[in-house]
Design a protein around this motif. Structure first.
Motif, PDB file in Angstrom:
ATOM      1  N   SER A 369       0.814  -1.213   0.000  1.00 25.41           N
ATOM      2  CA  SER A 369       0.000   0.000   0.000  1.00 25.41           C
ATOM      3  C   SER A 369       0.846   1.261   0.000  1.00 25.41           C
ATOM      4  CB  SER A 369      -0.929   0.008   1.221  1.00 25.41           C
ATOM      5  OG  SER A 369      -0.172  -0.067   2.420  1.00 25.41           O
ATOM      6  N   SER A 370       2.165   1.108  -0.131  1.00 27.38           N
ATOM      7  CA  SER A 370       3.055   2.263  -0.077  1.00 27.38           C
ATOM      8  C   SER A 370       4.101   2.161  -1.175  1.00 27.38           C
ATOM      9  CB  SER A 370       3.749   2.333   1.295  1.00 27.38           C
ATOM     10  OG  SER A 370       4.778   3.284   1.303  1.00 27.38           O
ATOM     11  N   TYR A 371       4.497   3.308  -1.707  1.00 22.90           N
ATOM     12  CA  TYR A 371       5.551   3.324  -2.720  1.00 22.90           C
ATOM     13  C   TYR A 371       6.874   2.807  -2.159  1.00 22.90           C
ATOM     14  CZ  TYR A 371       2.622   6.057  -5.894  1.00 22.90           C
ATOM     15  OH  TYR A 371       1.629   6.468  -6.737  1.00 22.90           O
ATOM     16  N   ALA A 372       7.043   2.945  -0.836  1.00 21.69           N
ATOM     17  CA  ALA A 372       8.289   2.491  -0.213  1.00 21.69           C
ATOM     18  C   ALA A 372       8.474   0.990  -0.369  1.00 21.69           C
ATOM     19  CB  ALA A 372       8.295   2.867   1.262  1.00 21.69           C
ATOM     20  N   HIS A 373       7.366   0.246  -0.610  1.00 22.28           N
ATOM     21  CA  HIS A 373       7.446  -1.207  -0.722  1.00 22.28           C
ATOM     22  C   HIS A 373       7.575  -1.681  -2.166  1.00 22.28           C
ATOM     23  CE1 HIS A 373       5.039  -1.153   3.267  1.00 22.28           C
ATOM     24  NE2 HIS A 373       6.327  -1.147   3.497  1.00 22.28           N
ATOM     25  N   LEU A 374       7.578  -0.737  -3.115  1.00 20.69           N
ATOM     26  CA  LEU A 374       7.689  -1.138  -4.509  1.00 20.69           C
ATOM     27  C   LEU A 374       9.091  -1.665  -4.791  1.00 20.69           C
ATOM     28  CD1 LEU A 374       5.728   1.742  -6.257  1.00 20.69           C
ATOM     29  CD2 LEU A 374       4.981  -0.601  -5.878  1.00 20.69           C
ATOM     30  N   PRO A 375       9.249  -2.585  -5.746  1.00 14.58           N
ATOM     31  CA  PRO A 375      10.563  -3.186  -6.002  1.00 14.58           C
ATOM     32  C   PRO A 375      11.558  -2.154  -6.511  1.00 14.58           C
ATOM     33  CG  PRO A 375       8.965  -3.821  -7.690  1.00 14.58           C
ATOM     34  CD  PRO A 375       8.196  -3.136  -6.616  1.00 14.58           C
ATOM     35  N   ASP A 376      12.793  -2.306  -6.091  1.00 12.28           N
ATOM     36  CA  ASP A 376      13.876  -1.428  -6.519  1.00 12.28           C
ATOM     37  C   ASP A 376      14.733  -2.177  -7.531  1.00 12.28           C
ATOM     38  OD1 ASP A 376      14.952   1.292  -5.705  1.00 12.28           O
ATOM     39  OD2 ASP A 376      16.780   0.100  -5.626  1.00 12.28           O
ATOM     40  N   ASP A 377      15.711  -1.501  -8.074  1.00  7.73           N
ATOM     41  CA  ASP A 377      16.657  -2.133  -8.980  1.00  7.73           C
ATOM     42  C   ASP A 377      17.294  -3.329  -8.271  1.00  7.73           C
ATOM     43  OD1 ASP A 377      18.691  -2.928 -10.622  1.00  7.73           O
ATOM     44  OD2 ASP A 377      19.700  -1.005 -10.712  1.00  7.73           O
ATOM     45  N   PRO A 378      17.159  -4.536  -8.822  1.00  6.99           N
ATOM     46  CA  PRO A 378      17.684  -5.720  -8.120  1.00  6.99           C
ATOM     47  C   PRO A 378      19.188  -5.686  -7.912  1.00  6.99           C
ATOM     48  CG  PRO A 378      17.028  -6.265 -10.367  1.00  6.99           C
ATOM     49  CD  PRO A 378      16.525  -4.878 -10.099  1.00  6.99           C
ATOM     50  N   HIS A 379      19.874  -4.806  -8.628  1.00  7.99           N
ATOM     51  CA  HIS A 379      21.330  -4.735  -8.498  1.00  7.99           C
ATOM     52  C   HIS A 379      21.777  -3.527  -7.677  1.00  7.99           C
ATOM     53  CE1 HIS A 379      21.504  -7.940 -11.453  1.00  7.99           C
ATOM     54  NE2 HIS A 379      20.799  -7.213 -12.302  1.00  7.99           N
ATOM     55  N   SER A 380      20.821  -2.772  -7.109  1.00  9.71           N
ATOM     56  CA  SER A 380      21.179  -1.569  -6.365  1.00  9.71           C
ATOM     57  C   SER A 380      21.724  -1.925  -4.983  1.00  9.71           C
ATOM     58  CB  SER A 380      19.957  -0.665  -6.197  1.00  9.71           C
ATOM     59  OG  SER A 380      19.021  -1.254  -5.314  1.00  9.71           O
ATOM     60  N   THR A 381      22.426  -0.964  -4.393  1.00  9.15           N
ATOM     61  CA  THR A 381      22.972  -1.157  -3.050  1.00  9.15           C
ATOM     62  C   THR A 381      21.858  -1.348  -2.035  1.00  9.15           C
ATOM     63  OG1 THR A 381      24.868   0.220  -3.628  1.00  9.15           O
ATOM     64  CG2 THR A 381      24.462  -0.152  -1.283  1.00  9.15           C
ATOM     65  N   PHE A 382      20.755  -0.580  -2.200  1.00  4.92           N
ATOM     66  CA  PHE A 382      19.634  -0.693  -1.263  1.00  4.92           C
ATOM     67  C   PHE A 382      19.053  -2.104  -1.276  1.00  4.92           C
ATOM     68  CE2 PHE A 382      15.071  -0.662  -0.450  1.00  4.92           C
ATOM     69  CZ  PHE A 382      15.041  -0.088   0.813  1.00  4.92           C
ATOM     70  N   THR A 383      18.840  -2.638  -2.469  1.00  7.34           N
ATOM     71  CA  THR A 383      18.287  -3.992  -2.568  1.00  7.34           C
ATOM     72  C   THR A 383      19.229  -5.004  -1.945  1.00  7.34           C
ATOM     73  OG1 THR A 383      17.094  -3.429  -4.585  1.00  7.34           O
ATOM     74  CG2 THR A 383      17.445  -5.755  -4.161  1.00  7.34           C
ATOM     75  N   TYR A 384      20.527  -4.834  -2.202  1.00  8.43           N
ATOM     76  CA  TYR A 384      21.518  -5.758  -1.640  1.00  8.43           C
ATOM     77  C   TYR A 384      21.496  -5.706  -0.114  1.00  8.43           C
ATOM     78  CZ  TYR A 384      26.051  -7.640  -0.245  1.00  8.43           C
ATOM     79  OH  TYR A 384      27.041  -8.347   0.382  1.00  8.43           O
ATOM     80  N   MET A 385      21.509  -4.488   0.425  1.00 11.06           N
ATOM     81  CA  MET A 385      21.579  -4.347   1.875  1.00 11.06           C
ATOM     82  C   MET A 385      20.278  -4.803   2.552  1.00 11.06           C
ATOM     83  SD  MET A 385      24.579  -3.306   2.649  1.00 11.06           S
ATOM     84  CE  MET A 385      24.377  -2.722   4.322  1.00 11.06           C
ATOM     85  N   SER A 386      19.131  -4.475   1.949  1.00  6.46           N
ATOM     86  CA  SER A 386      17.848  -4.802   2.582  1.00  6.46           C
ATOM     87  C   SER A 386      17.483  -6.271   2.463  1.00  6.46           C
ATOM     88  CB  SER A 386      16.728  -3.948   1.970  1.00  6.46           C
ATOM     89  OG  SER A 386      16.615  -4.208   0.578  1.00  6.46           O
ATOM     90  N   SER A 387      18.186  -7.018   1.625  1.00  6.39           N
ATOM     91  CA  SER A 387      17.892  -8.436   1.460  1.00  6.39           C
ATOM     92  C   SER A 387      18.923  -9.332   2.134  1.00  6.39           C
ATOM     93  CB  SER A 387      17.803  -8.791  -0.032  1.00  6.39           C
ATOM     94  OG  SER A 387      19.039  -8.531  -0.685  1.00  6.39           O
ATOM     95  N   ARG A 388      19.863  -8.715   2.849  1.00  3.81           N
ATOM     96  CA  ARG A 388      20.867  -9.511   3.546  1.00  3.81           C
ATOM     97  C   ARG A 388      20.221 -10.294   4.687  1.00  3.81           C
ATOM     98  NH1 ARG A 388      25.283 -10.878   1.531  1.00  3.81           N
ATOM     99  NH2 ARG A 388      26.464 -10.707   3.466  1.00  3.81           N
ATOM    100  N   PRO A 389      20.656 -11.530   4.947  1.00  3.55           N
ATOM    101  CA  PRO A 389      20.078 -12.296   6.073  1.00  3.55           C
ATOM    102  C   PRO A 389      20.396 -11.628   7.401  1.00  3.55           C
ATOM    103  CG  PRO A 389      22.021 -13.400   5.162  1.00  3.55           C
ATOM    104  CD  PRO A 389      21.695 -12.287   4.219  1.00  3.55           C
ATOM    105  N   PHE A 390      19.444 -11.663   8.297  1.00  2.00           N
ATOM    106  CA  PHE A 390      19.600 -11.013   9.600  1.00  2.00           C
ATOM    107  C   PHE A 390      19.134 -11.968  10.690  1.00  2.00           C
ATOM    108  CE2 PHE A 390      17.593  -8.381  13.002  1.00  2.00           C
ATOM    109  CZ  PHE A 390      18.757  -7.839  13.506  1.00  2.00           C
ATOM    110  N   ASN A 391      19.996 -12.216  11.651  1.00  6.32           N
ATOM    111  CA  ASN A 391      19.679 -13.093  12.778  1.00  6.32           C
ATOM    112  C   ASN A 391      19.698 -12.258  14.051  1.00  6.32           C
ATOM    113  OD1 ASN A 391      19.825 -14.961  14.961  1.00  6.32           O
ATOM    114  ND2 ASN A 391      20.505 -16.546  13.540  1.00  6.32           N
ATOM    115  N   ILE A 392      18.539 -12.178  14.720  1.00  2.00           N
ATOM    116  CA  ILE A 392      18.435 -11.341  15.915  1.00  2.00           C
ATOM    117  C   ILE A 392      19.455 -11.773  16.973  1.00  2.00           C
ATOM    118  CG2 ILE A 392      16.909 -10.675  17.805  1.00  2.00           C
ATOM    119  CD1 ILE A 392      14.567 -10.901  15.902  1.00  2.00           C
TER     120      ILE A 392
END
Length: 527
Positions: A369-392
């Motif tokens: 429901s927000s533009y912030a959730h729309l897909p970004d360039d799959p090769h961009s730094t943002f996509t790379y960083m936001s898709s990194r695995p994260f273990n609490i």
């Protein structure tokens, strides 16, 4: 065969003791109770909790240790090499029996009306170690009374939005106060007065209303703290438990739902050390209440003469089919679209997609429901960083943590607790940069309140500070970075943020010199 260096080192870090004829090897520094738990040897406890420091307040975990002149409290006795421990000897049982007798001296006999019945530690332990005849102590039980009725023998006092305290049932194990301070960093409940009039209560003039207050009720070993949404609703043996996941936060805290054939009665934690360590927020705990809220729609509403009126399901579905069919016939299937909540179950999501794609012939379906959730360039730094695995759980390995643009306790309550634990128990240094003060700031090495909208300048300042201090990696070309950033100096960035350049430099140096840094960015940036 000579032991290897690794085996020798491992042996130096462990101790082996004998418990009830069984050899148990534990990490050096572990308690006798830890060793018993590891070997699945039952030892009763009231005040002990796996995620809190041991205090030995209740004394019910007595064990007999060879060459020790008296019974020892296993939760506060360090396991030593060669110890010989008995957990079920006659001396142990007599000691625990005495503890139970003393605990029950002033305890009310109201199990039939107590909401803890069926899951009460004192009830269970009394069956195992309680007296078979009358107590040796003969006097009237001491009674706490509420301030509103001095003649009442009941002590139900509401001390929080969802918490009721009955001091007469309290055994002063201090679990609630310890968890509130150690695990949550809160101070809205405490022990007041001393001796036989000591009582658990909210802070003077306040209530117990932190985001984690429901955990205090859950870990109470007796019925001293109860939850108002569970009181007098149903007995535990009449419910069925269903494992689930918290749908209200992205942390994915594990929960257990307690239900019968008609409704859900409560949600409790379901310990998963990789995610929640058995602590859940009150939103996770009480959020199920929306399912039976009186404010929910019970019947469909249809607009008639400018106002919404109730209608039958047949009438509503017929209207929807008519409107959708009319749009499809006039403008074509591609003009139809559907939006569905991502928190619904997979079966519902699948049916929704099948209906739009199959029955209506359109692929225009989404959950965002927000533009912030729309897909970004799959090769961009943002996509790379936001898709990194994260273990609490890995946050406990960090020795420097930066939180930027996030009120962590509101966005990620379980991540907030793990960050707090990394600071208070593991020695990590926490730095926060937000446009306002947050709860995480009370354990920060430096809580930087920056000007709203200056988060980009703050991050630029960190990068420029690393370069100016010579802390950038050697294989990274930083010669032209200052021409790419605006502002392009540490001082200018600090001025935009409204903080001193020294604070930027200190934070940057701490992150650069850390062997395991963590950086958490929140919705203040993404929004």
């Amino acid at each position: 065969m000579n032991p290897t260096a690794t085996e020798t080192q491992k042996a130096q870090m462990t101790v082996t003791l004998n418990i009830d004829g069984q050899n148990v090897t534990v990490t050096k520094g572990a308690t006798v109770l830890d060793a018993c738990k590891q070997a699945n040897i039952p030892v009763p406890t009231f005040c002990w909790h796996p995620k809190l420091k041991s205090v030995g307040a209740c004394r019910i975990c007595y064990v007999e240790i060879e060459k020790f002149p008296k019974l020892m409290v296993s939760c506060a006795t360090e396991a030593m090499e060669g110890m010989i421990v008995q957990t079920n000897s006659e001396k142990c049982r007599e000691g625990r029996k005495a503890v139970v007798e003393l605990t029950l001296l002033d305890h009310p006999l109201d199990c039939p009306t107590c909401d803890k019945g069926g899951e009460c530690d004192l009830q269970d332990i009394s069956f195992d170690y309680g007296l078979s005849d009358q107590s040796q102590y003969a006097f009237n039980k001491f009674r706490f009374n509420t301030d509103t009725d001095k003649n009442s023998t009941f002590d139900d006092l509401t001390i929080g939005p969802e918490m009721v305290r009955n001091q007469n049932r309290c055994i002063l194990c201090y679990k609630c106060t310890r968890a509130n301070e150690e695990a949550f960093g809160e101070h809205d409940i405490g022990v007041y007065y001393r001796g036989n009039v000591a009582e658990i209560n909210a802070a003077p003039g306040g209530q117990v209303e932190s985001l984690y207050s429901g955990n205090l009720v859950e870990i109470c070993p007796v019925g001293a703290l109860t939850s108002s949404d569970w009181r007098y609703q149903i007995r535990v043996w009449n419910t069925r438990t269903v494992p689930s996941i918290d749908p209200f936060h992205a942390d994915g805290a594990n929960i257990t739902l307690w239900k019968d054939a008609k409704k859900v009665y409560r949600a409790t934690s379901r310990r998963n050390d990789d995610v929640d360590e058995g602590w859940i927020s009150d939103i996770s705990r009480y959020g199920y209440q929306i399912a039976t809220s009186e404010k929910r729609l019970r019947t469909p509403l249809i607009k008639r003469d400018g106002s919404m009126v109730e209608a039958s399901w047949d009438e509503a579905l017929e209207l929807i089919a008519k409107r959708i069919g009319g749009i499809k016939n006039k403008y074509g299937a591609p003009t139809l679209a559907g939006v569905i909540s991502p928190s619904l179950d997979l079966a519902t999501l699948h049916a929704f997609g099948k209906f739009f794609r199959g029955a209506l012939g359109t692929n225009n379906i989404d959950y965002r429901s927000s533009y912030a959730h729309l897909p970004d360039d799959p090769h961009s730094t943002f996509t790379y960083m936001s898709s990194r695995p994260f273990n609490i759980a890995n946050l406990l390995k960090s020795n420097a943590i930066l939180v930027v643009g996030s009120n962590l306790i509101r966005e990620h309550p379980n991540v907030h607790l793990r960050v707090r634990k990394a600071v208070t128990e593991c020695g990590a240094r926490l730095y926060t940069a937000n446009p306002y003060e947050t709860k995480s700031g009370d354990c920060s090495a430096d809580e930087m309140v920056v000007r709203p909208g200056s988060e980009e300048a703050f991050l630029n300042g960190l990068a420029l500070s690393l370069i100016s201090q010579g802390l950038a990696k050697e294989n990274v070309d930083v010669s032209k970075i200052d021409t790419l950033l605006i502002p392009n100096s540490v001082e200018a960035c600090a001025e935009v943020c409204g903080i001193s350049s020294n604070r930027l430099n200190t934070c940057a140096a701490a992150l650069a010199r850390s062997t395991a840094p963590s950086i958490l960015a929140g919705e203040i940036i993404s929004n």
